[in-house]
Design a protein around this motif. Sequence first.
Motif, PDB file in Angstrom:
ATOM      1  N   ALA A 278       0.841  -1.199   0.000  1.00  0.00           N
ATOM      2  CA  ALA A 278       0.000   0.000   0.000  1.00  0.00           C
ATOM      3  C   ALA A 278       0.876   1.249   0.000  1.00  0.00           C
ATOM      4  CB  ALA A 278      -0.925  -0.010   1.215  1.00  0.00           C
ATOM      5  N   LYS A 279       1.909   1.231   0.799  1.00  0.00           N
ATOM      6  CA  LYS A 279       2.847   2.360   0.865  1.00  0.00           C
ATOM      7  C   LYS A 279       3.504   2.587  -0.491  1.00  0.00           C
ATOM      8  CE  LYS A 279       6.900   3.969   3.493  1.00  0.00           C
ATOM      9  NZ  LYS A 279       7.823   3.641   4.608  1.00  0.00           N
ATOM     10  N   THR A 300      -2.360  -8.454  -3.097  1.00  0.00           N
ATOM     11  CA  THR A 300      -2.584  -7.318  -4.005  1.00  0.00           C
ATOM     12  C   THR A 300      -3.914  -6.638  -3.698  1.00  0.00           C
ATOM     13  OG1 THR A 300      -1.280  -8.376  -5.761  1.00  0.00           O
ATOM     14  CG2 THR A 300      -2.771  -6.602  -6.422  1.00  0.00           C
ATOM     15  N   GLU A 301      -4.957  -7.448  -3.584  1.00  0.00           N
ATOM     16  CA  GLU A 301      -6.286  -6.892  -3.281  1.00  0.00           C
ATOM     17  C   GLU A 301      -6.310  -6.259  -1.885  1.00  0.00           C
ATOM     18  OE1 GLU A 301     -10.962  -8.344  -2.944  1.00  0.00           O
ATOM     19  OE2 GLU A 301      -9.444  -9.704  -3.761  1.00  0.00           O
ATOM     20  N   LYS A 302      -5.664  -6.916  -0.929  1.00  0.00           N
ATOM     21  CA  LYS A 302      -5.607  -6.376   0.434  1.00  0.00           C
ATOM     22  C   LYS A 302      -4.889  -5.028   0.460  1.00  0.00           C
ATOM     23  CE  LYS A 302      -5.617 -10.937   2.644  1.00  0.00           C
ATOM     24  NZ  LYS A 302      -4.794 -11.922   3.394  1.00  0.00           N
ATOM     25  N   ALA A 303      -3.813  -4.930  -0.320  1.00  0.00           N
ATOM     26  CA  ALA A 303      -3.066  -3.668  -0.379  1.00  0.00           C
ATOM     27  C   ALA A 303      -3.916  -2.567  -1.005  1.00  0.00           C
ATOM     28  CB  ALA A 303      -1.774  -3.863  -1.176  1.00  0.00           C
ATOM     29  N   MET A 304      -4.664  -2.899  -2.050  1.00  0.00           N
ATOM     30  CA  MET A 304      -5.526  -1.908  -2.702  1.00  0.00           C
ATOM     31  C   MET A 304      -6.632  -1.444  -1.760  1.00  0.00           C
ATOM     32  SD  MET A 304      -4.259  -1.058  -5.537  1.00  0.00           S
ATOM     33  CE  MET A 304      -5.618   0.058  -5.888  1.00  0.00           C
ATOM     34  N   VAL A 307      -5.107   1.060   0.470  1.00  0.00           N
ATOM     35  CA  VAL A 307      -4.890   2.317  -0.253  1.00  0.00           C
ATOM     36  C   VAL A 307      -6.194   3.104  -0.327  1.00  0.00           C
ATOM     37  CG1 VAL A 307      -4.398   3.308  -2.533  1.00  0.00           C
ATOM     38  CG2 VAL A 307      -2.911   1.505  -1.608  1.00  0.00           C
ATOM     39  N   ASN A 308      -7.271   2.421  -0.651  1.00  0.00           N
ATOM     40  CA  ASN A 308      -8.581   3.088  -0.764  1.00  0.00           C
ATOM     41  C   ASN A 308      -9.025   3.696   0.557  1.00  0.00           C
ATOM     42  OD1 ASN A 308      -8.775   2.451  -3.486  1.00  0.00           O
ATOM     43  ND2 ASN A 308      -9.816   0.501  -3.105  1.00  0.00           N
TER      44      ASN A 308
END
Length: 312
Positions: A278-279, A300-304, A307-308
Amino acid sequence: MGNVVLNLSMTEINKMKSYYEGKLLEKTPPGSVFAAKTSGSMITAYKSGKVLFQGSGSETEASRWGVAAAKSTAPAKTSAPKGSVPSGISQMSVIGSDEVGTGDFFGPITVVAAYVRKEDIPLLKELGVRDSKDLNDEKIIAIAKVIKDIVPFSLMTLKNEKYNQLQKSGMSQGKMKALLHNQAILNVLEKISPVKPEAILIDQFVQESTYYQHIKNQKAVARENVYFSTKAEGIHLAVAAASILARYAFVQYFDKLSDSAGFKIPKGAGAQVDEAAAKLILKKGREVLPQFVKLHFANTEKAMNLVNKKRR
């Protein structure tokens, strides 16, 4: 060729360096204090305090320093061979192969095949080669810097961008690994030719039939005396050496990724890598992810999602 390892103080090593002054070599291995060559022995002293003597006169040369030749008398910690693996394989001259990075969100997959001659097994034990899961990164780096100049090996690195392209095309991670293992083994066979190993041992990640199905279309396939076993690092030091060298390459690559990201990237696939991804996205944009991560991981989905939340 004989091999002897002595453990000496830095004072003694400096005395040795003075003694061999006329026989010192300009090119020395990483992590070494000096390297020298006599008529019957090659001497390499390392900052760790270990001094390696190689050659027909190694025991005679080592005895100059008033220390008994270091030979491992303790029985090796070995796992029982499984399946068709020969019962005496632990004392054979073997090519072992192993991989690192398959479960890490960030970073490449690194595969190494390494050839260990039976006469070098006591030396590798003395140098600390064992199951890499029992070693931290600092120890792995120290051992790898020494053994990479002793053990013939081949490193294959599947970088993230190529990994993601292959995965998107439908190739499984198992097939990627099979292709990498086969090529690394072929490279080592070419390096040591005309010598042939008594066995080739692969740390098993798929069934043997599946492995060969994955690589059936390759121009060359290593099949002679090839064996598969889980926990192969405990069966032969060649696999342990391969694992250490693969981990060393993986750690080095991780350092480069951290430099590119501008912050230290964590290993693994836990919550900390979600935060790091996310960073990275917030700092450089989502488009850079394919260079850093294995996109199909759930991270990937968890990071997005993180971010959201941070952008709200």
